[in-house]
Design a protein around this motif. Structure first.
Motif, PDB file in Angstrom:
ATOM      1  N   LEU A  68      -4.789  -1.755  -4.941  1.00  0.00           N
ATOM      2  CA  LEU A  68      -4.052  -1.608  -3.797  1.00  0.00           C
ATOM      3  C   LEU A  68      -4.582  -2.352  -2.609  1.00  0.00           C
ATOM      4  O   LEU A  68      -3.737  -2.974  -1.995  1.00  0.00           O
ATOM      5  N   ILE A 124       0.282  -3.745  -5.904  1.00  0.00           N
ATOM      6  CA  ILE A 124       1.111  -2.685  -6.029  1.00  0.00           C
ATOM      7  C   ILE A 124       1.553  -2.182  -7.308  1.00  0.00           C
ATOM      8  O   ILE A 124       1.803  -1.059  -7.726  1.00  0.00           O
ATOM      9  N   PRO A 158      -2.594  -0.195   1.345  1.00  0.00           N
ATOM     10  CA  PRO A 158      -2.147  -1.483   1.000  1.00  0.00           C
ATOM     11  C   PRO A 158      -2.727  -2.787   1.355  1.00  0.00           C
ATOM     12  O   PRO A 158      -2.858  -2.694   2.760  1.00  0.00           O
TER      13      PRO A 158
END
Length: 306
Positions: free
Chosen positions: A168, A173, A217
Motif C-alpha cells: 500500500l 494497490i 496508500p
C-alpha cells in the motif's frame, strides 16, 4: 459475533485462534474459516483472541506503525466471517509480562477455551523464544488441545500485514488487494478544500481520515469507489499527494472526484474503496496541462471501474 472483554462471559466449550489480525487478510481468513468449520463439526463455539490496541503501540508508543484496519473495522470483518466470539484483551505492560503458560491457563480457566490454533509463525508470552512445542505442552497441562496452523499462500505471495502495508505504501494497490482478499478501504469526513478542482471542471471531496493510525496508500492517482452515508456507491478517482502544480509544500491531501454525483458532501462521512493505481502524482507547467491530465485520468478510471 459477541465481543468478550471480561472473564467468564463464555459458558460453552470453544475453539479459538490468537493474533492481532490487522487487516483480517486472506491468510487470516483461511485460518478463521478453518476455526469456524472445526468448531461446527465438534458442536462447540468459535472464537478469535485479539487485542484492542496493537502491542507494538503499547510497548513502544513512539513507533510509527500505521494500521490496515481500525478497531471497529477489524471487529466488523471478523463478524462478517461468522466467528461466534471475539475475546478482546487490553494489551498493557503488565499483560506483556504474562508467560505463555500463564496465558494458556487463563484461556482455559476464564474463557472456556478447549482448542487453540496457533499460526505457524506466531509467538506470544513474555519469553518469545518459546515455540509450538512449549505451547503444546502448556496446553496439555491446562486442558487445551494446541494445534499449529499451516501457512497460507496466494499467487502473489504469502499474506502478512507487514507485506500488505509495504504494498500500500508504494502504491501497489492491486497486490495489496489480492493479499487482503478484498479491496482496501479508507473512511473519513469530507472537509472544505481549495476548490481548484471545481474551477478545472473536476470538483473534489477532500477527505480527512477518521483515524490517524489508518495507513494511507502511497502518493498517486487511483481509481476508486465511494460509499456515501445513504449507502449509494459512486465511481471516482482520487489523488493522494501534495498538489505540486499549485503548491508543492502542503501536507498530503486526499481529493476525490465522483463521476456520477452532484451535491454537497461537506461534513459527511464517506468510505473510499481503492480499486487500482493509475499513475504517480506529477507537477505540470500550467493549469491547462493539469486539466488535460485530469481528463485522461477520468477516462482511464471509468474504463477500469466499468
Amino acid at each position: 459475533m459477541i465481543i468478550v472483554r471480561h472473564p467468564h462471559e463464555i459458558d460453552q466449550p470453544t475453539i479459538a485462534t490468537i493474533g492481532m489480525f490487522d487487516g483480517v487478510h486472506a491468510g487470516h481468513r483461511s485460518l478463521l474459516q478453518h476455526i469456524k468449520h472445526s468448531a461446527a463439526s465438534r458442536g462447540v463455539a468459535s472464537a478469535v483472541i485479539t487485542f484492542a490496541k496493537h502491542p507494538r503501540l503499547v510497548l513502544n508508543p513512539n513507533t510509527h506503525l500505521q494500521l490496515l484496519t481500525t478497531y471497529d473495522e477489524r471487529m466488523q470483518l471478523l463478524a462478517d466471517i461468522g466467528i461466534d466470539y471475539a475475546i478482546v484483551f487490553d494489551f498493557t505492560p503488565e499483560f506483556a509480562q504474562l508467560s505463555a503458560q500463564q496465558f494458556i491457563t487463563t484461556l482455559h480457566n476464564d474463557y472456556h477455551i478447549e482448542g487453540l490454533y496457533i499460526g505457524y509463525d506466531h509467538r506470544f508470552g513474555h519469553n518469545r523464544s518459546e515455540g509450538f512445542a512449549e505451547y503444546q505442552a502448556y496446553g496439555k497441562q491446562a486442558g487445551i488441545e494446541v494445534v499449529e496452523a499451516l501457512p497460507f499462500d496466494t499467487p502473489v505471495g504469502t499474506p502478512s500485514s507487514s507485506a500488505i502495508r509495504k504494498a500500500l505504501a508504494t502504491g501497489n494497490i492491486e497486490q495489496a488487494n489480492k493479499l487482503l482478499g478484498y479491496e482496501y478501504t479508507l473512511t473519513g469526513i469530507v472537509v472544505e478544500g481549495h476548490q481548484l478542482g471545481r474551477e478545472l471542471g473536476y470538483p473534489t471531496a477532500n477527505i480527512a481520515p477518521n483515524n490517524p493510525l489508518k495507513l494511507l496508500p502511497g502518493i498517486g492517482v487511483y481509481a476508486v469507489r465511494a460509499t456515501l452515508p445513504d449507502g449509494s456507491m459512486h465511481n471516482g478517482m482520487m489523488n493522494i499527494g501534495r498538489r505540486p502544480t499549485v503548491n508543492g509544500n502542503e501536507d498530503i491531501t486526499l481529493e476525490t472526484h465522483l463521476f456520477d454525483f452532484t451535491g454537497n458532501l461537506y461534513g459527511k462521512t464517506i468510505t473510499i474503496t481503492f480499486v487500482a493505481f493509475m499513475r504517480n502524482e506529477e507537477r505540470y507547467t500550467s493549469l491547462a496541462a493539469l486539466q488535460q491530465a485530469l481528463a485522461n485520468d477520468a477516462l482511464r478510471a471509468l474504463e477500469i471501474l466499468r
